[in-house]
Scaffold this motif. Structure first.
Motif, PDB file in Angstrom:
ATOM      1  N   LEU A 323       0.826  -1.211   0.000  1.00  0.00           N
ATOM      2  CA  LEU A 323       0.000   0.000   0.000  1.00  0.00           C
ATOM      3  C   LEU A 323       0.866   1.271   0.000  1.00  0.00           C
ATOM      4  O   LEU A 323       0.554   2.245  -0.699  1.00  0.00           O
ATOM      5  N   GLY A 324       1.955   1.234   0.774  1.00  0.00           N
ATOM      6  CA  GLY A 324       2.838   2.415   0.820  1.00  0.00           C
ATOM      7  C   GLY A 324       3.351   2.733  -0.574  1.00  0.00           C
ATOM      8  O   GLY A 324       3.359   3.898  -1.008  1.00  0.00           O
ATOM      9  N   LEU A 325       3.760   1.687  -1.280  1.00  0.00           N
ATOM     10  CA  LEU A 325       4.284   1.874  -2.636  1.00  0.00           C
ATOM     11  C   LEU A 325       3.185   2.419  -3.550  1.00  0.00           C
ATOM     12  O   LEU A 325       3.407   3.328  -4.349  1.00  0.00           O
ATOM     13  N   LEU A 326       1.987   1.849  -3.398  1.00  0.00           N
ATOM     14  CA  LEU A 326       0.856   2.307  -4.218  1.00  0.00           C
ATOM     15  C   LEU A 326       0.593   3.797  -3.965  1.00  0.00           C
ATOM     16  O   LEU A 326       0.410   4.580  -4.904  1.00  0.00           O
ATOM     17  N   ARG A 327       0.641   4.172  -2.699  1.00  0.00           N
ATOM     18  CA  ARG A 327       0.348   5.587  -2.369  1.00  0.00           C
ATOM     19  C   ARG A 327       1.460   6.529  -2.785  1.00  0.00           C
ATOM     20  O   ARG A 327       1.263   7.739  -2.862  1.00  0.00           O
ATOM     21  N   GLN A 328       2.649   5.975  -3.053  1.00  0.00           N
ATOM     22  CA  GLN A 328       3.733   6.823  -3.582  1.00  0.00           C
ATOM     23  C   GLN A 328       3.583   7.036  -5.087  1.00  0.00           C
ATOM     24  O   GLN A 328       4.415   7.676  -5.714  1.00  0.00           O
ATOM     25  N   GLY A 329       2.581   6.409  -5.684  1.00  0.00           N
ATOM     26  CA  GLY A 329       2.328   6.622  -7.111  1.00  0.00           C
ATOM     27  C   GLY A 329       2.889   5.532  -8.003  1.00  0.00           C
ATOM     28  O   GLY A 329       3.022   5.738  -9.215  1.00  0.00           O
ATOM     29  N   ALA A 330       3.215   4.367  -7.444  1.00  0.00           N
ATOM     30  CA  ALA A 330       3.790   3.289  -8.256  1.00  0.00           C
ATOM     31  C   ALA A 330       2.797   2.830  -9.325  1.00  0.00           C
ATOM     32  O   ALA A 330       1.577   2.903  -9.137  1.00  0.00           O
ATOM     33  N   SER A 331       3.359   2.337 -10.421  1.00  0.00           N
ATOM     34  CA  SER A 331       2.518   1.798 -11.500  1.00  0.00           C
ATOM     35  C   SER A 331       2.062   0.387 -11.132  1.00  0.00           C
ATOM     36  O   SER A 331       2.629  -0.241 -10.225  1.00  0.00           O
ATOM     37  N   ASP A 332       1.089  -0.136 -11.872  1.00  0.00           N
ATOM     38  CA  ASP A 332       0.639  -1.517 -11.650  1.00  0.00           C
ATOM     39  C   ASP A 332       1.812  -2.485 -11.803  1.00  0.00           C
ATOM     40  O   ASP A 332       1.946  -3.454 -11.053  1.00  0.00           O
ATOM     41  N   ALA A 333       2.676  -2.216 -12.791  1.00  0.00           N
ATOM     42  CA  ALA A 333       3.809  -3.126 -13.042  1.00  0.00           C
ATOM     43  C   ALA A 333       4.760  -3.124 -11.841  1.00  0.00           C
ATOM     44  O   ALA A 333       5.267  -4.176 -11.440  1.00  0.00           O
ATOM     45  N   GLU A 334       4.987  -1.952 -11.264  1.00  0.00           N
ATOM     46  CA  GLU A 334       5.889  -1.885 -10.093  1.00  0.00           C
ATOM     47  C   GLU A 334       5.276  -2.611  -8.889  1.00  0.00           C
ATOM     48  O   GLU A 334       5.962  -3.292  -8.128  1.00  0.00           O
ATOM     49  N   LEU A 335       3.977  -2.451  -8.740  1.00  0.00           N
ATOM     50  CA  LEU A 335       3.308  -3.133  -7.621  1.00  0.00           C
ATOM     51  C   LEU A 335       3.360  -4.654  -7.823  1.00  0.00           C
ATOM     52  O   LEU A 335       3.606  -5.413  -6.880  1.00  0.00           O
ATOM     53  N   ALA A 336       3.164  -5.076  -9.043  1.00  0.00           N
ATOM     54  CA  ALA A 336       3.219  -6.517  -9.334  1.00  0.00           C
ATOM     55  C   ALA A 336       4.619  -7.070  -9.066  1.00  0.00           C
ATOM     56  O   ALA A 336       4.777  -8.178  -8.551  1.00  0.00           O
ATOM     57  N   GLU A 337       5.636  -6.277  -9.408  1.00  0.00           N
ATOM     58  CA  GLU A 337       7.020  -6.694  -9.138  1.00  0.00           C
ATOM     59  C   GLU A 337       7.224  -6.931  -7.646  1.00  0.00           C
ATOM     60  O   GLU A 337       7.770  -7.943  -7.222  1.00  0.00           O
ATOM     61  N   ARG A 338       6.793  -5.959  -6.835  1.00  0.00           N
ATOM     62  CA  ARG A 338       7.001  -6.093  -5.388  1.00  0.00           C
ATOM     63  C   ARG A 338       6.267  -7.314  -4.826  1.00  0.00           C
ATOM     64  O   ARG A 338       6.789  -8.048  -4.003  1.00  0.00           O
ATOM     65  N   TRP A 339       5.069  -7.510  -5.312  1.00  0.00           N
ATOM     66  CA  TRP A 339       4.259  -8.641  -4.813  1.00  0.00           C
ATOM     67  C   TRP A 339       4.975  -9.966  -5.131  1.00  0.00           C
ATOM     68  O   TRP A 339       5.091 -10.866  -4.300  1.00  0.00           O
ATOM     69  N   GLN A 340       5.487 -10.032  -6.358  1.00  0.00           N
ATOM     70  CA  GLN A 340       6.186 -11.264  -6.765  1.00  0.00           C
ATOM     71  C   GLN A 340       7.468 -11.461  -5.951  1.00  0.00           C
ATOM     72  O   GLN A 340       7.778 -12.577  -5.526  1.00  0.00           O
ATOM     73  N   ASP A 341       8.208 -10.371  -5.722  1.00  0.00           N
ATOM     74  CA  ASP A 341       9.434 -10.484  -4.916  1.00  0.00           C
ATOM     75  C   ASP A 341       9.098 -10.957  -3.496  1.00  0.00           C
ATOM     76  O   ASP A 341       9.800 -11.780  -2.913  1.00  0.00           O
ATOM     77  N   ALA A 342       8.019 -10.405  -2.968  1.00  0.00           N
ATOM     78  CA  ALA A 342       7.632 -10.759  -1.586  1.00  0.00           C
ATOM     79  C   ALA A 342       7.237 -12.230  -1.490  1.00  0.00           C
ATOM     80  O   ALA A 342       7.530 -12.904  -0.499  1.00  0.00           O
ATOM     81  N   MET A 343       6.598 -12.736  -2.514  1.00  0.00           N
ATOM     82  CA  MET A 343       6.164 -14.137  -2.478  1.00  0.00           C
ATOM     83  C   MET A 343       7.331 -15.085  -2.729  1.00  0.00           C
ATOM     84  O   MET A 343       7.322 -16.227  -2.265  1.00  0.00           O
ATOM     85  N   TRP A 344       8.325 -14.613  -3.465  1.00  0.00           N
ATOM     86  CA  TRP A 344       9.467 -15.476  -3.766  1.00  0.00           C
ATOM     87  C   TRP A 344      10.140 -15.953  -2.467  1.00  0.00           C
ATOM     88  O   TRP A 344      10.593 -17.080  -2.359  1.00  0.00           O
ATOM     89  N   VAL A 345      10.189 -15.091  -1.458  1.00  0.00           N
ATOM     90  CA  VAL A 345      10.876 -15.444  -0.200  1.00  0.00           C
ATOM     91  C   VAL A 345       9.905 -16.068   0.818  1.00  0.00           C
ATOM     92  O   VAL A 345      10.199 -16.127   2.015  1.00  0.00           O
ATOM     93  N   LYS A 346       8.762 -16.535   0.352  1.00  0.00           N
ATOM     94  CA  LYS A 346       7.806 -17.218   1.243  1.00  0.00           C
ATOM     95  C   LYS A 346       8.510 -18.374   1.964  1.00  0.00           C
ATOM     96  O   LYS A 346       9.211 -19.181   1.342  1.00  0.00           O
ATOM     97  N   PRO A 347       8.329 -18.463   3.281  1.00  0.00           N
ATOM     98  CA  PRO A 347       8.945 -19.568   4.006  1.00  0.00           C
ATOM     99  C   PRO A 347       8.360 -20.910   3.558  1.00  0.00           C
ATOM    100  O   PRO A 347       7.252 -20.971   3.027  1.00  0.00           O
ATOM    101  N   LYS A 348       9.120 -21.967   3.819  1.00  0.00           N
ATOM    102  CA  LYS A 348       8.668 -23.286   3.389  1.00  0.00           C
ATOM    103  C   LYS A 348       7.393 -23.679   4.129  1.00  0.00           C
ATOM    104  O   LYS A 348       6.462 -24.240   3.561  1.00  0.00           O
ATOM    105  N   ALA A 349       7.341 -23.374   5.438  1.00  0.00           N
ATOM    106  CA  ALA A 349       6.202 -23.809   6.252  1.00  0.00           C
ATOM    107  C   ALA A 349       6.216 -23.070   7.590  1.00  0.00           C
ATOM    108  O   ALA A 349       7.291 -22.870   8.162  1.00  0.00           O
TER     109      ALA A 349
END
Ligand SMILES: Nc1nc2c(ncn2[C@@H]2O[C@H](COP(=O)(O)OP(=O)(O)OP(=O)(O)O)[C@@H](O)[C@H]2O)c(=O)[nH]1
Ligand SMILES: C[S@@+](CC[C@H](N)C(=O)[O-])C[C@H]1O[C@@H](n2cnc3c(N)ncnc32)[C@H](O)[C@@H]1O
Ligand code: SF4
Ligand code: SF4
Length: 374
Positions: A323-349
């Motif tokens: 949300l912080g990134l969105l409120r800074q004016g990020a594009s949809d593509a930038e938001l999608a990038e962050r979401w994907q990066d965040a999920m990449w480091v998802k713990p195993k369990a």
């Protein structure tokens, strides 16, 4: 997928402090993939951290300090985040949760707006059911697909002890109204607590089967704000099956589990004389054994908290700001990038690189279930 699975997480350094995850390796496919080869397609979005109950396994008696209105995602922001998830990242189903989603005044508008953009998206909601009797028809008309209601007991006293509020009648009215409004299949969630509602479990199941609701029993997880959970004191899935065997015979549901937290069983009544199954299948029951029979290897969930943080796992100790990134004016593509990066480091369990709720190295997250979005 050509990426290397189970790769170590690069040091987050300053990026993490700023709410940004480390960039995932080049060449990872589009979508919410993690290092273990799982793809999140089930989005769980918390609409609010507020709640009108105080369930002992979730909230403290005095409640929590609520987020300010400005900190919480607006309807418009929610709709945009869902759009990015569905259109760009492969989200295939949406669950609205909280806190208590029904306390959000613009709930109907949010659902209508999402439905308007995604005519085929399954949209479900998990709710405590207080006030649902008055809103069920409007929720259906707005485009909600189905509903899960939390109901731990049919006894006023037990209900009030568990939720610290005397609202059983209102919840029961809500469940029936949801059914009548066409929000089925109605699923009911019951967390079993030793010495409080565990002995009621066969009666609760008989009641649910009689009305055509799908009841699921849930192992209590260490996500209570009071930090009162102990491994020894929780009711395990094995105990739940044993409790139900007093009246019922359970056999595995032949339908594919498909990444669902609940393991489903077909239910027949036990013949009291022969002790065998008797009669037809009365319906199904689910058991959600997050602690003793974890289902993390097939996890497909991505979470967005009410203040727009990405949590890749219910037990993540790291969360990343969308949300912080969105409120800074990020594009949809930038938001999608962050979401994907965040999920990449998802713990195993369970927030770690191995399963083990209650193990010596398990650290309970700071946030409780209501603040994460269960
Ligand atoms: N460990 C773990 N438990 C979860 C997760 N998601 C849900 N649960 C547990 O499952 C319970 C039921 O969740 P619900 O939101 O009602 O729905 P669901 O079972 O995920 O989904 P449906 O069966 O499709 O309705 C929650 O109360 C949690 O206790 C998860 O990601 N991890
Ligand atoms: C956090 S609540 C949010 C939605 C809504 N307020 C409700 O109660 O359904 C979502 C689900 O989490 C479950 N839950 C809460 N705390 C839990 C815990 N410590 N262990 C297991 N399930 C929990 C609740 O029973 C509920 O079914
Ligand atoms: S489980 Fe749901 S209803 Fe109960 S306190 Fe937590 S958020 Fe509220
Ligand atoms: S504990 Fe984490 S990894 Fe396991 S099922 Fe839940 S969200 Fe998925």
């Amino acid at each position: 997928m050509s990426v290397q699975l189970g790769m170590p997480v690069p040091a987050a350094g300053d990026a993490s402090a700023a709410g940004a995850p480390p960039p995932r390796p080049a060449g990872t496919p589009a979508g919410l993939w993690d290092r273990y080869g799982r793809r999140a397609t089930d989005m769980r979005l918390s609409l609010t951290d507020k709640c009108n109950l105080r369930c002992t396994y979730c909230m403290p008696a005095e409640g929590l300090e609520w987020l300010s209105k400005q900190a919480v995602m607006t309807a418009e922001e929610i709709v945009r985040i869902v759009r990015i998830g569905v259109d760009a990242l492969g989200v295939r189903e949406l669950r609205l949760t909280g806190g208590e989603p029904l306390v959000r005044a613009d709930l109907i508008e949010i659902i209508s707006a999402i439905r308007g953009e995604h005519p085929e998206l399954p949209i479900s909601m998990t709710t405590n059911g207080v006030g649902l009797d008055k809103k069920a028809a409007a929720l259906k008309a707005a485009g909600l697909t189905r509903i899960n209601v939390s109901l731990d007991s049919l006894h006023e006293e037990t209900f009030a002890k568990l939720t610290r509020r005397p609202f059983l009648d209102r919840v029961l009215a809500g469940v029936d109204a949801a059914w009548a409004a066409g929000l089925g299949p109605v699923k009911l969630n019951a967390v079993l607590m030793r010495g409080i509602n565990d002995a009621e479990s066969p009666d609760l199941l008989a009641w649910a089967l009689g009305r055509g609701y799908e009841l699921r029993f849930i192992e209590q997880m260490p996500l209570d704000a009071d930090h009162g959970w102990t491994r020894r004191n929780m009711i395990t899935a094995a105990e739940i099956r044993e409790l139900l065997s007093r009246d019922f015979v359970l056999s595995p549901d032949p339908r594919e589990r498909d990444g669902a937290p609940a393991e489903r069983f077909e239910v027949r009544r036990r013949d009291t004389l022969s002790q065998d199954a008797a009669g037809p299948v009365l319906g199904t029951v689910g058991i959600i054994a997050s602690v003793t029979e974890p289902f993390c290897a097939d996890c497909r969930r991505t979470r967005i908290t009410a203040e727009g943080k990405i949590m890749s796992c219910l037990f993540s100790r790291e969360e990343f700001d969308l949300l912080g990134l969105l409120r800074q004016g990020a594009s949809d593509a930038e938001l999608a990038e962050r979401w994907q990066d965040a999920m990449w480091v998802k713990p195993k369990a369970h927030g770690m690189d191995h399963t083990g709720l209650g193990a010596a190295d398990f650290v309970q997250p700071d946030r409780s279930m209501s603040a994460i979005g269960g």
